[in-house]
Design an enzyme around this catalytic site. Structure first.
Site, PDB file in Angstrom:
ATOM      1  N   GLY A  14       0.828  -1.211   0.000  1.00  0.00           N
ATOM      2  CA  GLY A  14       0.000   0.000   0.000  1.00  0.00           C
ATOM      3  C   GLY A  14       0.860   1.258   0.000  1.00  0.00           C
ATOM      4  N   ARG A  75       1.080  -4.779  -5.758  1.00  0.00           N
ATOM      5  CA  ARG A  75       1.125  -6.069  -5.065  1.00  0.00           C
ATOM      6  C   ARG A  75       1.431  -7.069  -6.177  1.00  0.00           C
ATOM      7  NH1 ARG A  75      -0.792  -4.581   0.037  1.00  0.00           N
ATOM      8  NH2 ARG A  75      -2.283  -2.874  -0.091  1.00  0.00           N
ATOM      9  N   ASP A 106       4.789  -5.373   6.089  1.00  0.00           N
ATOM     10  CA  ASP A 106       5.402  -6.659   6.440  1.00  0.00           C
ATOM     11  C   ASP A 106       5.338  -7.673   5.298  1.00  0.00           C
ATOM     12  OD1 ASP A 106       2.704  -6.954   6.775  1.00  0.00           O
ATOM     13  OD2 ASP A 106       2.849  -8.105   8.635  1.00  0.00           O
ATOM     14  N   THR A 129       3.796   2.086   6.031  1.00  0.00           N
ATOM     15  CA  THR A 129       2.388   1.691   6.096  1.00  0.00           C
ATOM     16  C   THR A 129       1.624   2.647   6.995  1.00  0.00           C
ATOM     17  OG1 THR A 129       0.846   0.046   6.977  1.00  0.00           O
ATOM     18  CG2 THR A 129       3.077  -0.079   7.786  1.00  0.00           C
ATOM     19  N   ASP A 131      -0.848   1.916   8.671  1.00  0.00           N
ATOM     20  CA  ASP A 131      -1.453   1.191   9.806  1.00  0.00           C
ATOM     21  C   ASP A 131      -0.624   1.259  11.094  1.00  0.00           C
ATOM     22  OD1 ASP A 131      -3.519   0.461   8.199  1.00  0.00           O
ATOM     23  OD2 ASP A 131      -2.777  -1.555   7.781  1.00  0.00           O
ATOM     24  N   ASP A 133       1.485  -0.798  12.331  1.00  0.00           N
ATOM     25  CA  ASP A 133       1.461  -2.027  13.134  1.00  0.00           C
ATOM     26  C   ASP A 133       2.716  -2.878  12.949  1.00  0.00           C
ATOM     27  OD1 ASP A 133       0.936  -2.608  10.513  1.00  0.00           O
ATOM     28  OD2 ASP A 133      -0.644  -4.067  10.916  1.00  0.00           O
ATOM     29  N   ARG A 175      -6.866  -2.942   9.041  1.00  0.00           N
ATOM     30  CA  ARG A 175      -7.486  -4.261   8.857  1.00  0.00           C
ATOM     31  C   ARG A 175      -7.201  -5.182  10.022  1.00  0.00           C
ATOM     32  NH1 ARG A 175      -5.218  -5.295   3.056  1.00  0.00           N
ATOM     33  NH2 ARG A 175      -3.631  -4.176   4.216  1.00  0.00           N
TER      34      ARG A 175
END
Ligand code: ATP
Length: 324
Positions: A14, A75, A106, A129, A131, A133, A175
Site C-alpha cells: 500500500g 502487489r 510486512d 504503512t 497502519d 502495526d 485491517r
C-alpha cells in the site's frame, strides 16, 4: 568484504504519504556516498519486468511534499514464485545493482527476506504503512499524515453531527490493527472506539448509548475496518434497531486516508530512515529493517519484523476509556 556500488530502491504494497521523502533521502544519501541509485518501478513487478531507471539528484527534486510514490507501487503475485524472483535477480545483475532498499509493509518484507536469502543480496527495509502495526518500530512512514487526515475529517463530521444530535459511525483504516482508530479517536474526542484488539466492545457501546444523557447529544464512534463484531454498517444497524430514537449515520473515510501531502513529522522521519538505510548498506548490513524507537534509529532483523505485529498500548486504551 563486498563493496556496494549500485543500489536499487522500490516501494511495495500500500502507498503511504512520506514514501517520496524516503526515496529522495535514499537517492541523495546514496549519491553523496558515491553510489549509483536506481529506482525500481511498481514494486517487485518492476523488478521482474526490468522497469528500472537511474535516479539522479534532480530526479527527486520537488517530491518531498507529494503524497503517493513517484516509483508507483504494486502487489505482485508473481514475486511469490521462485521463477519470477530469479528473473528479478537476473535483471538486477544485468545492471549491476548489488543492494536493495525496500519501502513497504510486512508483506513486502517477507518477499525481501526470501529474496535476500535466495540470492545473497543485501536488503534493507523501511517501514511504510499507514497502519503503524510493524513490529520493532514505533514509527511507520505515512501514519502521522493519515492520522492528521482522520482528525480533520472527523472534526468536520463532528460539526454536522452535533448540529443534528446524530450518532456517527466513522470507519477508518486498520485491517488488523486499531492504531489509527485509537489515536484518531483520542485526538477527536470520540465517544467510543472499536478496534480489533479488544473483544466485547459492542456491549459497552450499547450501554453507553443507553444512558439518558446520550439521547439528545451527538456521538462519534470510530471503528477500525478490521474490527471483529460485524461490518460498520451492521453495527450501526444493530444500534438503530436497539435505539430507534437515535439518528444513526455511517461514514467510511476510505482512501482519503492514504493521500495528501505528508506532515512535517513524516517528511523528517522518512528522510532519517532513508539516510540510515544507505549508511547501513555501506556498513555491510543485510536483511534488516531500519525503524525508530524512542526517537532513535534502530536496526531490527527483517526476520523478526515479519513474525510479529506491534500491539496497541494498554495505557493508551486506558486513556481513551477515561476520557468518555
Ligand atoms: P501494506 O501494509 O500496505 O498491506 P505490505 O507490504 O504488507 O503493505 P502486501 O500486499 O502484503 O503489502 O505485500 C506486498 C508484496 O510483497 C506482495 O504483493 C508480494 O509481491 C510480496 N510478498 C508478500 N509476501 C511474500 C512472500 N511470502 N514471498 C514473496 N513475496 C511476498
Amino acid at each position: 568484504m563486498r563493496k556496494i556500488k549500485k543500489i536499487g530502491v522500490l516501494t511495495s504494497g500500500g502507498d503511504a504519504p512520506g514514501m517520496n521523502a524516503a526515496i529522495r533521502a535514499v537517492t541523495r544519501a546514496g549519491i553523496s556516498n558515491g553510489l549509483e541509485v536506481y529506482g525500481i518501478m511498481r514494486g517487485y513487478e518492476g523488478m521482474i519486468d526490468a522497469d528500472i531507471r537511474r535516479l539522479l539528484s534532480g530526479d527527486v527534486s520537488g517530491i518531498l511534499q507529494k503524497g503517493g510514490t513517484i516509483l508507483k507501487t504494486a502487489r505482485s503475485k508473481r514475486f511469490r514464485e521462485y521463477e519470477f524472483r530469479q528473473q528479478a535477480y537476473e535483471n538486477l545483475k544485468a545492471i549491476g545493482i548489488d543492494a536493495l532498499v525496500v519501502i513497504g509493509g510486512d508483506g513486502s518484507f517477507k518477499g525481501a527476506t526470501e529474496f535476500s536469502l535466495e540470492f545473497d543480496i543485501p536488503v534493507v527495509g523501511l517501514p511504510g504503512t499507514i497502519d503503524n502495526d510493524m513490529f520493532g518500530t514505533n514509527y511507520t512512514i505515512g501514519y502521522d499524515t493519515c492520522l492528521n487526515t482522520v482528525m480533520e475529517a472527523v472534526d468536520k463530521i463532528r460539526d454536522t453531527a452535533s448540529s443534528h444530535n446524530r450518532v456517527f459511525f466513522i470507519e477508518v483504516m486498520g485491517r488488523e490493527a486499531g492504531f489509527v482508530a485509537l489515536h484518531g479517536g483520542i485526538a477527536c474526542g470520540a465517544e467510543a472506539i472499536l478496534i480489533p484488539e479488544v473483544k466485547g466492545q459492542l456491549d459497552s457501546l450499547m450501554q453507553l448509548l443507553s444512558s439518558p444523557e446520550r439521547q439528545n447529544k451527538s456521538s462519534i464512534i470510530l471503528v477500525a475496518e478490521g474490527h471483529t463484531e460485524g461490518t460498520t454498517f451492521e453495527i450501526a444497524e444493530k444500534v438503530r434497531q436497539t435505539f430507534p430514537s437515535l439518528d444513526v449515520r455511517v461514514t467510511i473515510l476510505g482512501h482519503i486516508q492514504r493521500g495528501g501531502s505528508p506532515t512535517a513529522y513524516d517528511r523528517v522521519s522518512a528522510s532519517r530512515l532513508g539516510v540510515a538505510a544507505v549508511e547501513a548498506l555501506l556498513d555491510d548490513q543485510k536483511s534488516i529493517m531500519i525503524g525508530i524507537q524512542s526517537g532513535e534509529i534502530v536496526h531490527v532483523p527483517l526476520s523478526k519484523t515479519v513474525k510479529q505485529n506491534r500491539e496497541v498500548s494498554q495505557s493508551l486504551l486506558d486513556v481513551a476509556k477515561r476520557l468518555v
